[in-house]
Design a protein around this motif. Sequence first.
Motif, mmCIF file in Angstrom:
data_model
loop_
_atom_site.group_PDB
_atom_site.id
_atom_site.type_symbol
_atom_site.label_atom_id
_atom_site.label_comp_id
_atom_site.label_asym_id
_atom_site.label_seq_id
_atom_site.Cartn_x
_atom_site.Cartn_y
_atom_site.Cartn_z
ATOM 1 N N TYR A 92 0.850 -1.189 0.000
ATOM 2 C CA TYR A 92 0.000 0.000 0.000
ATOM 3 C C TYR A 92 0.882 1.234 0.000
ATOM 4 C CZ TYR A 92 -3.112 3.647 1.826
ATOM 5 O OH TYR A 92 -3.812 4.814 2.010
ATOM 6 N N GLY A 93 0.509 2.223 -0.815
ATOM 7 C CA GLY A 93 1.204 3.499 -0.818
ATOM 8 C C GLY A 93 0.212 4.633 -0.890
ATOM 9 N N GLY A 94 0.356 5.626 -0.010
ATOM 10 C CA GLY A 94 -0.564 6.751 0.006
ATOM 11 C C GLY A 94 0.162 8.064 0.217
ATOM 12 N N TYR A 95 -0.386 9.113 -0.367
ATOM 13 C CA TYR A 95 0.173 10.463 -0.240
ATOM 14 C C TYR A 95 -0.799 11.319 0.545
ATOM 15 C CZ TYR A 95 1.890 15.113 -1.549
ATOM 16 O OH TYR A 95 2.359 16.417 -1.515
ATOM 17 N N LEU A 96 -0.286 12.116 1.467
ATOM 18 C CA LEU A 96 -1.109 12.962 2.323
ATOM 19 C C LEU A 96 -0.858 14.421 1.970
ATOM 20 C CD1 LEU A 96 -0.382 11.125 5.703
ATOM 21 C CD2 LEU A 96 -2.282 10.730 4.125
ATOM 22 N N TYR A 133 3.325 10.834 3.754
ATOM 23 C CA TYR A 133 3.147 9.613 2.979
ATOM 24 C C TYR A 133 3.036 8.439 3.946
ATOM 25 C CZ TYR A 133 7.943 8.335 4.098
ATOM 26 O OH TYR A 133 9.091 8.000 4.783
ATOM 27 N N PHE A 134 2.482 7.346 3.452
ATOM 28 C CA PHE A 134 2.450 6.115 4.236
ATOM 29 C C PHE A 134 2.624 4.946 3.293
ATOM 30 C CE2 PHE A 134 0.071 2.488 6.078
ATOM 31 C CZ PHE A 134 0.860 2.288 7.200
ATOM 32 N N LEU A 143 5.673 -4.335 7.244
ATOM 33 C CA LEU A 143 6.650 -3.264 7.410
ATOM 34 C C LEU A 143 5.976 -1.956 7.042
ATOM 35 C CD1 LEU A 143 9.626 -2.385 7.915
ATOM 36 C CD2 LEU A 143 9.982 -2.617 5.441
ATOM 37 N N ASP A 144 5.884 -1.024 8.014
ATOM 38 C CA ASP A 144 5.255 0.277 7.813
ATOM 39 C C ASP A 144 6.333 1.364 7.769
ATOM 40 O OD1 ASP A 144 3.125 -1.361 8.263
ATOM 41 O OD2 ASP A 144 2.253 -0.190 9.882
ATOM 42 N N ALA A 145 6.146 2.322 6.892
ATOM 43 C CA ALA A 145 7.078 3.448 6.812
ATOM 44 C C ALA A 145 6.296 4.721 6.537
ATOM 45 C CB ALA A 145 8.117 3.224 5.705
ATOM 46 N N ARG A 176 6.606 10.201 12.112
ATOM 47 C CA ARG A 176 7.131 9.360 11.033
ATOM 48 C C ARG A 176 8.037 8.287 11.623
ATOM 49 N NH1 ARG A 176 8.312 12.999 5.608
ATOM 50 N NH2 ARG A 176 6.222 13.929 5.486
ATOM 51 N N GLU A 177 7.726 7.036 11.269
ATOM 52 C CA GLU A 177 8.445 5.915 11.841
ATOM 53 C C GLU A 177 8.636 4.811 10.810
ATOM 54 O OE1 GLU A 177 7.094 5.528 16.399
ATOM 55 O OE2 GLU A 177 5.466 5.201 14.981
ATOM 56 N N LEU A 178 9.534 3.905 11.140
ATOM 57 C CA LEU A 178 9.702 2.655 10.417
ATOM 58 C C LEU A 178 9.383 1.542 11.397
ATOM 59 C CD1 LEU A 178 10.654 1.344 7.730
ATOM 60 C CD2 LEU A 178 12.934 1.179 8.767
#
Length: 303
Positions: A239-243, A254-255, A277-279, A290-292
């Motif tokens: 999944y990729g998203g822009y905020l 972003y996420f 894995l979340d970034a 913002r985290e990894l």
Amino acid sequence: MSSPITAALLGLGLAASPVPTPRETSTTRWISGGTRAIAPSYAASRDAPLVEYAYGPRAQLSLGGELGLVTIEHSDRTFRFGGSVLFAFENARSSKPAPTEVWRFVAALTTSVDFRGFASTLFGPGSHLELALSLGRAEAPARDEPVDPIQPSDIPFGGGGWYLEPGIALRTPLTLTWTFEARIAHRMFTNAFVSLVGASDAADIVASGLGEGLAHAPHLDVTLRWKVRSGIEPYVAAYGGYLDPHDDSADAGYFFRALLGLGLRGEGGLVAPFVSLDAGNGQGLLINRRELRLSVGIRYAWR
């Protein structure tokens, strides 16, 4: 949800699903199935309306589901209208296994049309191509004390608000055992429509009054799954998203999430242990953090 809005969504779906000709038959079912032919059961999105628990290095829990209110099937397409709701809980600092520190919810009405006949002709037998439109509300109730120190570049209100979300999804068998799914959607908040007509001052008022920190949130979800045998499907999803914040002083975000799971499907639904894995930006009140993160968890989807 007001009745005029519900009627407008229902009317839009009916317009996309024309009245059958005398040679064409249709079947109508009430309170049955979900809101989409391509269910988000395998999606990596944190907003997918299903049940999920994950840990690493903090606990998170999602309790969600969807319900189709009406389904109209034609020979080559299916219209659906229904709703979904998600309550998500998460810890901000605690390492305890129970997520109790922050929470958010997402509720939506969705109308969709699955053009399976056209998709089968274009992509091959068994394919589905679905257009959907959702009207929803995302909200992260504020706490007495901020989760983190407030900065001028922060996205306010936990990134929530009223939104309209058009989307398109595709599911197609690549081989007898491999299936590909993709969904792209664009969540547009109320203030974004006001800004489109050049009323920036009015858009500021709308954003503040409705608690909208974002103007746009486009996103993409893709899944590849492998049918090892009946009821057993390892899969990988991303999944990729822009905020895009409404306030020019706020930083865009972003996420990204990659998920590796083992789908175990039975008569009661889908159970899937996974590693993810979340970034990037967090969810809800954690949107400015913002985290990894590497997490392990399990999820359940009823279809």
